[in-house]
Design a protein around this motif. Sequence first.
Motif, PDB file in Angstrom:
ATOM      1  N   ALA A 158       1.398   5.945  -7.632  1.00  0.00           N
ATOM      2  CA  ALA A 158       0.040   6.513  -8.190  1.00  0.00           C
ATOM      3  C   ALA A 158       0.320   8.176  -8.346  1.00  0.00           C
ATOM      4  O   ALA A 158      -0.192   8.648  -9.491  1.00  0.00           O
ATOM      5  N   LEU A 159       1.217   8.719  -7.387  1.00  0.00           N
ATOM      6  CA  LEU A 159       1.176  10.193  -7.497  1.00  0.00           C
ATOM      7  C   LEU A 159       2.379  10.720  -8.662  1.00  0.00           C
ATOM      8  O   LEU A 159       2.381  11.899  -9.031  1.00  0.00           O
ATOM      9  N   VAL A 164      -4.515  -0.453  -9.409  1.00  0.00           N
ATOM     10  CA  VAL A 164      -3.706   0.288  -8.714  1.00  0.00           C
ATOM     11  C   VAL A 164      -3.361   1.431  -9.698  1.00  0.00           C
ATOM     12  O   VAL A 164      -3.211   2.766  -9.295  1.00  0.00           O
ATOM     13  N   ALA A 216       0.809  -1.216  -0.080  1.00  0.00           N
ATOM     14  CA  ALA A 216       0.197  -0.272   0.037  1.00  0.00           C
ATOM     15  C   ALA A 216       0.965   1.082   0.061  1.00  0.00           C
ATOM     16  O   ALA A 216       0.604   2.268  -0.710  1.00  0.00           O
ATOM     17  N   PRO A 217       1.867   1.477   0.836  1.00  0.00           N
ATOM     18  CA  PRO A 217       2.562   2.691   0.924  1.00  0.00           C
ATOM     19  C   PRO A 217       3.339   2.939  -0.515  1.00  0.00           C
ATOM     20  O   PRO A 217       3.472   4.148  -1.002  1.00  0.00           O
ATOM     21  N   ALA A 274       0.666   4.079  -3.297  1.00  0.00           N
ATOM     22  CA  ALA A 274       0.423   5.278  -2.931  1.00  0.00           C
ATOM     23  C   ALA A 274       1.453   6.303  -3.673  1.00  0.00           C
ATOM     24  O   ALA A 274       0.988   7.242  -4.389  1.00  0.00           O
ATOM     25  N   ARG A 275       2.832   6.233  -3.370  1.00  0.00           N
ATOM     26  CA  ARG A 275       3.844   6.939  -3.875  1.00  0.00           C
ATOM     27  C   ARG A 275       3.833   6.687  -5.423  1.00  0.00           C
ATOM     28  O   ARG A 275       3.895   7.708  -6.321  1.00  0.00           O
TER      29      ARG A 275
END
Length: 299
Positions: free
Chosen positions: A141-142, A267, A134-135, A138-139
Amino acid sequence: METLHYLSIGFGVALQPENLMFALMGCFIGTLIGALPGLGPANGVAILIPLAFTLGLKPETALIMLTAVYAGAMYGGRISSILLNIPGDEPAMMTCLDGYPMARKGKAAEALAISAIASFMGSLIATIGLILLAPLLARFALTFGPAEYFALFVLAFATLGGITGKNPMKTLMAAAIGLIIATVGIDLSTGTQRYTFNVLELYEGVDFIIAIVGLFAVSELLFFIEEKAGAGREMIKVNPLKLKWREIVSILPTTIRGGLVGFIAGVLPGAGASLGSFITYTLEKKIVGKKGYFGEGDP
């Protein structure tokens, strides 16, 4: 270790009898909602949010119930795809291609069971991947920008070659019609109105689920009317389940590959389950090759 600690706490909350009861109820209601063409998981959750407030549920119980509704609705969309040839939501379009022919052959129960097993396996793979990554995800996707989105859309159109039938021109025409429908509405980048004709209802564009349900359902309705006027159409019956362990084992490699591809597609920002189902179907056609009979009821 910290992740495992939080995971154990989560299981402790989720396995409480009250939460299990609401999870079961949410899954059952979600399946019923998903089986109705046009509603889909998002609408199912939106419909039941007021119920969660009315019942005065605890936050974790409400979240568990709504998650179960979403999961049940995702599977429920396959029921109408297999039995009626009308997709309950966007990702269920690929289920129509082989699920409905299986039902026409008298294997509706097997198709429903295979879809349920594959849905469970895909959800399990995605959940494990989300817990572990997950972490990092998230990075990742940005970092997506215009170039990455363009490459993603090119990938989506490249998958069209994998579902082309005997007449590629029909596939290209269908893709062109889809692009025309997608251009209706207000452009998100410039705010320019496109083909709205000052009709307020068209400002938000044509909803995807409305478009696919309309196109699939109307065609099925026309076929039904044509056959009803002639010799009549045989009703799809759900046969007694005769799925063997050998058949379940044979679909596991496909299920695992589909779960991994679906996780990656989920994702990617803007991709989602629809692109994942298209890519997986195309991938399996390439892997199986002539050994399969895709589009004719291949499990």
